[in-house]
Design a protein around this motif. Sequence first.
Motif: not given
Length: 338
Positions: A235-245
């Motif tokens: 919904a328009g926001q980044i909610v999680e970011v991290g290394a793919a694995r």
Amino acid sequence: MSPVLELRGLTIEAATAGGRHVLADGVDLSLAAGETLGLIGESGSGKTTTVRSVLGLLDRNVAVSAGEVRVLGELIQAPGVQAAGRVRGRHVGMVFQGASSSLDPLMTVRRQLREVARTHLPRLSRAERDARIAGVIARMGFTEVDRVLDSFPHQLSGGMRQRIAIALAVVTEPEVLITDECTSALDVTTQAEVVGLLASLTAASSRGTGMGMVFVTHDLMLAGEICDRIAVMYAGQIVEVGAARELITAPRHPYTRALLAAIPRWDGGEVRAIDGTAPRVTEDWPGCRFAPRCPRAEQICRAGEVPWAPLPGGGRARCHFAAGDGPGAAVPASSARR
Ligand SMILES: Nc1ncnc2c1ncn2[C@@H]1O[C@H](COP(=O)(O)OP(=O)(O)OP(=O)(O)O)[C@@H](O)[C@H]1O
């Protein structure tokens, strides 16, 4: 090393008959040279809008209302600043879904590549540009380079056309490549070929040109295969970011977990669709946007802006309960006690 692409607090709004809608809200992302960053989320979460802003290709009723986009450190988008034309094509390449159908049916592949090279690489001689063109076609995995260059699009298969679309995007050796669902329209085998090709381009370029790639997809497992890091958008926001694995094996945001649970599995494990639909977001939306669909939401989630929680693996999640114990244990403290 400074990022090749940086989005800081990027907020994008659309003016519609029903009022102002926030299509991207405070998006912070950065892409390093040679890195592949996945941007994933359900349809309508704002992925395309976000990457189109980098290219300066927003619809007329859509504009950046806060924040900024920088490419190679240069400010190219901010309220009142629209300078993406300076980098598009030369420093930022793009491949969209069905890009192969946007090839000019009346021009040979060679002519189309020459036009791009002439526009964006005016300092090279014609011979140098032609050498660059032959080189890029070979890098796309074609062995009969001249036959391909002398073909019209209709003489090539869908997968070959998509590889030509990629060649058109990378012939200028851009520092940033943006792909948006560029494999969705392909059959599985061709998709695998194109994904392998994209992976080889960034792998090769991390030693050479340092091309970073933003890989937009709704397919979390595909992103897991090809990306170094993944950003999940809701919904328009980044909610999680991290290394793919890390993100796939130990998701912390309930939305990331729900996306993973919705993937069909070979082992017959239960597939759980996410109840409800993503909201259209107006200007003032209090609290977590996923709360109405989140099985674990509590009062605090609806109360106000949710702060980022740093995660053990170096990522971050926008959830009050993301720092719970164990993989994916993003549970409210009260439930955890029960
Ligand atoms: N010009 C516009 N005016 C109003 N709303 C728009 C406009 N363009 C897009 N939207 C809305 O913005 C939201 C985000 O759309 P966007 O295409 O960026 O999402 P997406 O995550 O890329 O989805 P998909 O995977 O389906 O492409 C959607 O609700 C869409 O309807």
